[in-house]
Design an enzyme around this catalytic site. Structure first.
Site, PDB file in Angstrom:
ATOM      1  N   ASN A  44       0.787  -1.240   0.000  1.00  0.00           N
ATOM      2  CA  ASN A  44       0.000   0.000   0.000  1.00  0.00           C
ATOM      3  C   ASN A  44       0.818   1.289   0.000  1.00  0.00           C
ATOM      4  OD1 ASN A  44       0.585  -0.520   2.714  1.00  0.00           O
ATOM      5  ND2 ASN A  44      -1.107   0.762   3.368  1.00  0.00           N
ATOM      6  N   GLU A  95       4.668  -4.091  12.115  1.00  0.00           N
ATOM      7  CA  GLU A  95       3.706  -2.996  11.891  1.00  0.00           C
ATOM      8  C   GLU A  95       2.519  -3.622  11.186  1.00  0.00           C
ATOM      9  OE1 GLU A  95       4.040   0.037  12.908  1.00  0.00           O
ATOM     10  OE2 GLU A  95       6.182   0.271  13.289  1.00  0.00           O
ATOM     11  N   CYS A 153      -3.268   1.571   6.714  1.00  0.00           N
ATOM     12  CA  CYS A 153      -3.357   0.847   7.986  1.00  0.00           C
ATOM     13  C   CYS A 153      -4.040   1.679   9.063  1.00  0.00           C
ATOM     14  CB  CYS A 153      -1.963   0.417   8.432  1.00  0.00           C
ATOM     15  SG  CYS A 153      -0.789   1.779   8.505  1.00  0.00           S
ATOM     16  N   GLU A 194       8.608   2.266  14.740  1.00  0.00           N
ATOM     17  CA  GLU A 194       9.461   2.793  13.681  1.00  0.00           C
ATOM     18  C   GLU A 194       9.473   4.316  13.790  1.00  0.00           C
ATOM     19  OE1 GLU A 194       8.024   0.949   9.955  1.00  0.00           O
ATOM     20  OE2 GLU A 194       9.637  -0.509  10.210  1.00  0.00           O
TER      21      GLU A 194
HETATM   22  P1  NAD Z   1       0.237  -9.061   3.696  1.00  0.00           P
HETATM   23  O1  NAD Z   1       0.388  -9.407   5.126  1.00  0.00           O
HETATM   24  O2  NAD Z   1      -0.609  -9.918   2.842  1.00  0.00           O
HETATM   25  O3  NAD Z   1       1.665  -9.026   2.966  1.00  0.00           O
HETATM   26  C1  NAD Z   1       2.713  -8.191   3.436  1.00  0.00           C
HETATM   27  C2  NAD Z   1       4.039  -8.772   2.984  1.00  0.00           C
HETATM   28  O4  NAD Z   1       4.238 -10.021   3.642  1.00  0.00           O
HETATM   29  C3  NAD Z   1       4.128  -9.049   1.483  1.00  0.00           C
HETATM   30  O5  NAD Z   1       5.429  -8.732   1.032  1.00  0.00           O
HETATM   31  C4  NAD Z   1       3.883 -10.552   1.423  1.00  0.00           C
HETATM   32  O6  NAD Z   1       4.457 -11.156   0.282  1.00  0.00           O
HETATM   33  C5  NAD Z   1       4.583 -11.015   2.687  1.00  0.00           C
HETATM   34  N1  NAD Z   1       4.152 -12.321   3.215  1.00  0.00           N
HETATM   35  C6  NAD Z   1       2.960 -12.925   3.063  1.00  0.00           C
HETATM   36  N2  NAD Z   1       2.956 -14.113   3.709  1.00  0.00           N
HETATM   37  C7  NAD Z   1       4.171 -14.250   4.282  1.00  0.00           C
HETATM   38  C8  NAD Z   1       4.773 -15.246   5.102  1.00  0.00           C
HETATM   39  N3  NAD Z   1       4.125 -16.351   5.450  1.00  0.00           N
HETATM   40  N4  NAD Z   1       6.040 -15.051   5.533  1.00  0.00           N
HETATM   41  C9  NAD Z   1       6.704 -13.923   5.214  1.00  0.00           C
HETATM   42  N5  NAD Z   1       6.198 -12.940   4.439  1.00  0.00           N
HETATM   43  C10 NAD Z   1       4.937 -13.101   3.982  1.00  0.00           C
HETATM   44  O7  NAD Z   1      -0.257  -7.547   3.648  1.00  0.00           O
HETATM   45  P2  NAD Z   1      -0.684  -6.688   2.384  1.00  0.00           P
HETATM   46  O8  NAD Z   1      -2.015  -7.167   1.907  1.00  0.00           O
HETATM   47  O9  NAD Z   1       0.448  -6.614   1.425  1.00  0.00           O
HETATM   48  O10 NAD Z   1      -0.830  -5.227   3.048  1.00  0.00           O
HETATM   49  C11 NAD Z   1      -1.982  -4.790   3.699  1.00  0.00           C
HETATM   50  C12 NAD Z   1      -1.839  -4.958   5.194  1.00  0.00           C
HETATM   51  O11 NAD Z   1      -0.696  -4.251   5.668  1.00  0.00           O
HETATM   52  C13 NAD Z   1      -3.013  -4.379   5.952  1.00  0.00           C
HETATM   53  O12 NAD Z   1      -3.389  -5.264   6.976  1.00  0.00           O
HETATM   54  C14 NAD Z   1      -2.453  -3.088   6.552  1.00  0.00           C
HETATM   55  O13 NAD Z   1      -3.121  -2.650   7.706  1.00  0.00           O
HETATM   56  C15 NAD Z   1      -1.049  -3.481   6.811  1.00  0.00           C
HETATM   57  N6  NAD Z   1      -0.178  -2.311   6.924  1.00  0.00           N
HETATM   58  C16 NAD Z   1       0.287  -1.931   8.152  1.00  0.00           C
HETATM   59  C17 NAD Z   1       1.068  -0.786   8.291  1.00  0.00           C
HETATM   60  C18 NAD Z   1       1.582  -0.327   9.630  1.00  0.00           C
HETATM   61  O14 NAD Z   1       2.505   0.485   9.644  1.00  0.00           O
HETATM   62  N7  NAD Z   1       1.037  -0.796  10.743  1.00  0.00           N
HETATM   63  C19 NAD Z   1       1.389  -0.038   7.156  1.00  0.00           C
HETATM   64  C20 NAD Z   1       0.912  -0.455   5.925  1.00  0.00           C
HETATM   65  C21 NAD Z   1       0.131  -1.597   5.821  1.00  0.00           C
END
Ligand code: NAD
Length: 490
Positions: free
Chosen positions: A154, A252, A286, A464
Site C-alpha cells: 500500500n 507494523e 493501515c 518505527e
Molecule cells: P500481507 O500481510 O498480505 O503481505 C505483506 C508482505 O508479507 C508481502 O510482502 C507478502 O508477500 C509477505 N508475506 C505474506 N505471507 C508471508 C509469510 N508467510 N512469511 C513472510 N512474508 C509473507 O499484507 P498486504 O495485503 O500486502 O498489506 C496490507 C496490510 O498491511 C493491511 O493489513 C495493513 O493494515 C497493513 N499495513 C500496516 C502498516 C503499519 O505500519 N502498521 C502499514 C501499511 C500496511
C-alpha cells in the site's frame, strides 16, 4: 529460456534473470494493463542473498565505517531519490494505483527517511555510565547482521525506505522483500543505493511471494532480525517463526481505528476530517479511521452531512489531478471489499452511500469501488471488527466518554485513533484511555518522521520512525574497562 521482458534483480555482483515461467507481473490497478514484469525470486535466491549479505556484513567495511562516512552515503541516496522524484512517483502510481500526488508524497518521504537517518547516524551517541568502582563502562549500539525487511503493497517506496534507511544507518546488511503486487519500487531503491556507492551485498531485493520467499527468509538461520509491515495474520505467522528461532521482530500490522466526534466538535472540520481519514488512499491505509463514533445528540445531523460529503468525493484515474480516490490494488481485493459490504447487509446494516462499483465507463477497466457509508450495526458485528482495507466506513452512536472509550477499545487492534472535540481536557483524558499507538486530536493521519509510530495489541510490536526506528535495528552491548590499581581479589 530467459524471459526477454522481465527485469532482473541483483545478487551481489551477478544478475538473476527470469526464465519464462519465473516472471512476476505487476498489474496497473487503474486499467488492468501490465505495469511491469520482474524476475521472480525463489528459495534458492534466498540462500544466495543471505550468503552474500552475511559475507558483506562480516567484511565489516560498512559497520566499521565512520558514522559520518556512512551518513554521507545515506545523504547521497536521499539526494538521488529526490532527483528521480517524478519518474519514481509515476512508476509507483502504475504499480499501486494510488493517485499521483500521494505517490509523489511517498517518494519525497522516502528521500527524507534517508536524510533523517543519515543525520541520526552521524549524531547518535553511545552511553557512558558513571563509575561505581575501578572501571569505566559504556553501552554501545551494534547492528544485528542480516536484517530481512518485508513490506506490503500500500505504500511501497515509503515503507521500504522507512526500514532500509535506519537498518543501514545502524550498520546492518538488508534483504528487502517487497510485496509481489508492487515489486518495482524496491528494485529502483536498490539501484539508487548501488549508484550512490553502497557496497555490493549490503542491500539485496528479492521480488518473490510471501509464502515462498518471505517465509524462507524468516526461517533462514543467517537472518538475525525481521522487520515486517503487513497484515496481522501474516505478522502472527512471522512472529511464531521468529519466536522459534529466538530472533527479534518489528511488526507494523493492521488496524480498525476508531474516529470519534463529540458534540462540541467543530462540525465542518470534523466532517472533512472523518472523510479524509477513511477515503484517503481509498481506505487502503493501515491507520484509516474505519469506525466512526458520533455522540448521539449530533449523530443524525453528522451522518447526513458525511453522506452528502461522500457523494462529492471524486473517484477517478490516479493521474488525474482532480482525483480524490483511485482504484483498489487488485480485482481480488475489490471482491474482498465488496464481500464485506454484502456481509454488512446480511448483518442488518444499512448502506447510506456507495456500496458498489462506480458506473462511469471510463473506470470500467480498473478496480474502483465507491466510497461507502454504513450504519445500523452493533460494534461487535464482523464489519465493525475486521479490517476491510477499503473505502468503507461504519457509523455508530455513543452516549458519553465512558461509552465511547469502551466501544473504541473493544477491538483486537490498537494502531490509531482520532477524535474531534472543543474540550482539550477531555481530549487529553480520552487520548490517554484509548488503546492505540497514535492518537489524533482535531486532525487525522498526521505523521512526523521523528515521531514514533507503531501499534498496541494486535496492531504490532516495536516502533518505527525517530530514534525508535534506529534502535529497532540495533542491539546493545555493554563494555567494561578495568582501572584497578591492585590485582582483583576473589
Ligand atoms: P500481507 O500481510 O498480505 O503481505 C505483506 C508482505 O508479507 C508481502 O510482502 C507478502 O508477500 C509477505 N508475506 C505474506 N505471507 C508471508 C509469510 N508467510 N512469511 C513472510 N512474508 C509473507 O499484507 P498486504 O495485503 O500486502 O498489506 C496490507 C496490510 O498491511 C493491511 O493489513 C495493513 O493494515 C497493513 N499495513 C500496516 C502498516 C503499519 O505500519 N502498521 C502499514 C501499511 C500496511
Amino acid at each position: 529460456m530467459e524471459s526477454a521482458h522481465a527485469r532482473p534483480f541483483r545478487l551481489g555482483d551477478d544478475w538473476r534473470r527470469a526464465s519464462d515461467d519465473e516472471a512476476l507481473v505487476s498489474i496497473d490497478p487503474a486499467d488492468g494493463s501490465v505495469a511491469g514484469v520482474v524476475t521472480r525470486a525463489s528459495v534458492a535466491d534466498v540462500e544466495a542473498a543471505v550468503d552474500i549479505a552475511s559475507a558483506a556484513f562480516r567484511r565489516r567495511a560498512w559497520r566499521d565505517l565512520r558514522p559520518d562516512q556512512r551518513a554521507g552515503l545515506l545523504h547521497e541516496v536521499s539526494r538521488r531519490l529526490g532527483a528521480e522524484h517524478d519518474s519514481l512517483a509515476r512508476l509507483q502510481m502504475r504499480d499501486s494505483g494510488k493517485p499521483l500526488k500521494e505517490c509523489a508524497n511517498m517518494v519525497a518521504s522516502a528521500s527524507y527517511f534517508f536524510r533523517y537517518y543519515a543525520s541520526l547516524c552521524e549524531t547518535w551517541q553511545d552511553e557512558v555510565t558513571s563509575p561505581r568502582g575501578p572501571y569505566f563502562s559504556m553501552s554501545v549500539a551494534e547492528p544485528y547482521g542480516v536484517v530481512a525487511a518485508i513490506t506490503p503493497w500500500n505504500s511501497p517506496i515509503m515503507a521500504e525506505a522507512q526500514k532500509v534507511a535506519p537498518a543501514l544507518a545502524a550498520g546492518n546488511a538488508v534483504i528487502l522483500k517487497p510485496s509481489e503486487e508492487t515489486p518495482q519500487l524496491a528494485l529502483e531503491l536498490e539501484r539508487i543505493c548501488r549508484e550512490a556507492g553502497l557496497p555490493a551485498g549490503l542491500l539485496s531485493v528479492l521480488p518473490g511471494t510471501g509464502e515462498e520467499v518471505g517465509a524462507a527468509l524468516v526461517d533462514h538461520p543467517g537472518v538475525r532480525m525481521v522487520s515486517f509491515t503487513g497484515g496481522t495474520e501474516t505478522g502472527r505467522a512471522i512472529a511464531i517463526a521468529a519466536g522459534r528461532r529466538l530472533i527479534p521482530v518489528g511488526l507494523e500490522l493492521g488496524g480498525k481505528s476508531p474516529h470519534i466526534v463529540f458534540e462540541d466538535a467543530d462540525f465542518e472540520k470534523a466532517v472533512a476530517g472523518v472523510a479524509s481519514g477513511i477515503y484517503g488512499s481509498a481506505g487502503q491505509s493501515c491507520v484509516a479511521g474505519t469506525r466512526l463514533f458520533v455522540q448521539r445528540s449530533i449523530y443524525q445531523r453528522f451522518v447526513e452531512a458525511l453522506v452528502a460529503f461522500t457523494r462529492t468525493v471524486r473517484v477517478g484515474a490516479p493521474d488525474d489531478p482532480a482525483t480524490q480516490m483511485g482504484p483498489l490494488i487488485s480485482r481480488a481485493h475489490r471482491d474482498k471489499v465488496a464481500g464485506y459490504v454484502a456481509l454488512a447487509r446480511q448483518e442488518g446494516g444499512r448502506i447510506l452511500a456507495g456500496g458498489g462499483i462506480p458506473e462511469a465507463p471510463a473506470l470500467a477497466a480498473g478496480w474502483y469501488f465507491e466510497p461507502t457509508v454504513i450504519e445500523g450495526l452493533p460494534n461487535h458485528a464482523r464489519t465493525c471488527q475486521e479490517e476491510i482495507f477499503g473505502p468503507v466506513l461504519v457509523c455508530l452512536p455513543f452516549d458519553d466518554e465512558d461509552d465511547v472509550i469502551a466501544q473504541a477499545n473493544d477491538t483486537v487492534y490498537g494502531l490509531a485513533a482520532g477524535m474531534w472535540t472543543g474540550d482539550y481536557a477531555r481530549a487529553w483524558r480520552v487520548a490517554r484511555a484509548l488503546e492505540a499507538g497514535s492518537v489524533w486530536i482535531n486532525t487525522y493521519k498526521q505523521s512526523h518522521i521523528a515521531t514514533a509510530f507503531g501499534g498496541f495489541k494486535a496492531s504490532g510490536i516495536g516502533r518505527e520512525k525517530g530514534f525508535h526506528g534506529l534502535r529497532l535495528y540495533s542491539q546493545v552491548k555493554s563494555v567494561f574497562f578495568g582501572m584497578h590499581d591492585a590485582p582483583m581479589s576473589l
